[in-house]
Write a protein that holds these residues in place. Structure first.
Motif, PDB file in Angstrom:
ATOM      1  N   ASP A   1      -6.078   2.882  -4.447  1.00  0.00           N
ATOM      2  CA  ASP A   1      -5.127   2.715  -3.346  1.00  0.00           C
ATOM      3  C   ASP A   1      -3.967   1.847  -3.845  1.00  0.00           C
TER       4      ASP A   1
ATOM      5  N   GLU B   1      -1.026   1.166  -2.463  1.00  0.00           N
ATOM      6  CA  GLU B   1      -0.476   0.244  -1.465  1.00  0.00           C
ATOM      7  C   GLU B   1      -1.332  -1.015  -1.343  1.00  0.00           C
ATOM      8  N   ALA B   2      -2.642  -0.855  -1.311  1.00  0.00           N
ATOM      9  CA  ALA B   2      -3.544  -2.012  -1.232  1.00  0.00           C
ATOM     10  C   ALA B   2      -3.417  -2.869  -2.487  1.00  0.00           C
TER      11      ALA B   2
ATOM     12  N   GLU C   1      -0.739  -3.212  -4.460  1.00  0.00           N
ATOM     13  CA  GLU C   1       0.530  -3.945  -4.425  1.00  0.00           C
ATOM     14  C   GLU C   1       0.483  -5.087  -3.419  1.00  0.00           C
ATOM     15  N   GLU C   2      -0.114  -4.851  -2.255  1.00  0.00           N
ATOM     16  CA  GLU C   2      -0.208  -5.895  -1.238  1.00  0.00           C
ATOM     17  C   GLU C   2      -1.089  -7.052  -1.719  1.00  0.00           C
ATOM     18  N   ARG C   3      -2.230  -6.716  -2.288  1.00  0.00           N
ATOM     19  CA  ARG C   3      -3.160  -7.752  -2.775  1.00  0.00           C
ATOM     20  C   ARG C   3      -2.517  -8.557  -3.895  1.00  0.00           C
TER      21      ARG C   3
ATOM     22  N   ALA D   1       0.701  -9.066  -4.385  1.00  0.00           N
ATOM     23  CA  ALA D   1       1.765  -9.901  -3.817  1.00  0.00           C
ATOM     24  C   ALA D   1       1.187 -11.145  -3.154  1.00  0.00           C
ATOM     25  N   ILE D   2       0.113 -10.964  -2.404  1.00  0.00           N
ATOM     26  CA  ILE D   2      -0.523 -12.108  -1.737  1.00  0.00           C
ATOM     27  C   ILE D   2      -1.066 -13.094  -2.770  1.00  0.00           C
TER      28      ILE D   2
ATOM     29  N   ASP E   1       0.981 -16.422  -2.340  1.00  0.00           N
ATOM     30  CA  ASP E   1       0.159 -17.391  -1.614  1.00  0.00           C
ATOM     31  C   ASP E   1      -0.832 -18.096  -2.525  1.00  0.00           C
TER      32      ASP E   1
ATOM     33  N   GLU F   1      -2.033  -9.119 -10.546  1.00  0.00           N
ATOM     34  CA  GLU F   1      -2.358  -7.698 -10.711  1.00  0.00           C
ATOM     35  C   GLU F   1      -3.789  -7.517 -11.212  1.00  0.00           C
TER      36      GLU F   1
ATOM     37  N   ALA G   1      -5.944  -7.877  -8.150  1.00  0.00           N
ATOM     38  CA  ALA G   1      -5.833  -6.686  -7.310  1.00  0.00           C
ATOM     39  C   ALA G   1      -6.597  -5.507  -7.917  1.00  0.00           C
TER      40      ALA G   1
END
Length: 59
Positions: free
Chosen positions: A6, A8-9, A11-13, A15-16, A20, A29, A32
């Motif tokens: 996935d 999208e998942a 990239e989101e993970r 980024a977080i 954060d 990366e 993720a």
């Protein structure tokens, strides 16, 4: 049947984890990719490249 990763998942993970969690982009990366069962981002991206080139699941 195997399911492609996935993106999208991923990239989101990443980024977080980067923003954060204070990780570098490479470290984020890797985190993720590991969340999706890969040992590192290198293997994640290689799997995706093989999937695209072979028009199917890598062997």
């Amino acid at each position: 049947m195997m399911v492609p990763p996935d993106i999208e998942a991923f990239e989101e993970r990443a980024a977080i984890a980067e923003f954060d969690g204070g990780l570098t982009r490479a470290e984020a990366e890797d985190v993720a990719a590991q969340d999706q069962g890969f040992i590192s981002a290198q293997y994640y991206w290689q799997w995706l490249a093989d999937y695209v080139v072979n028009k199917g699941y890598p062997r």
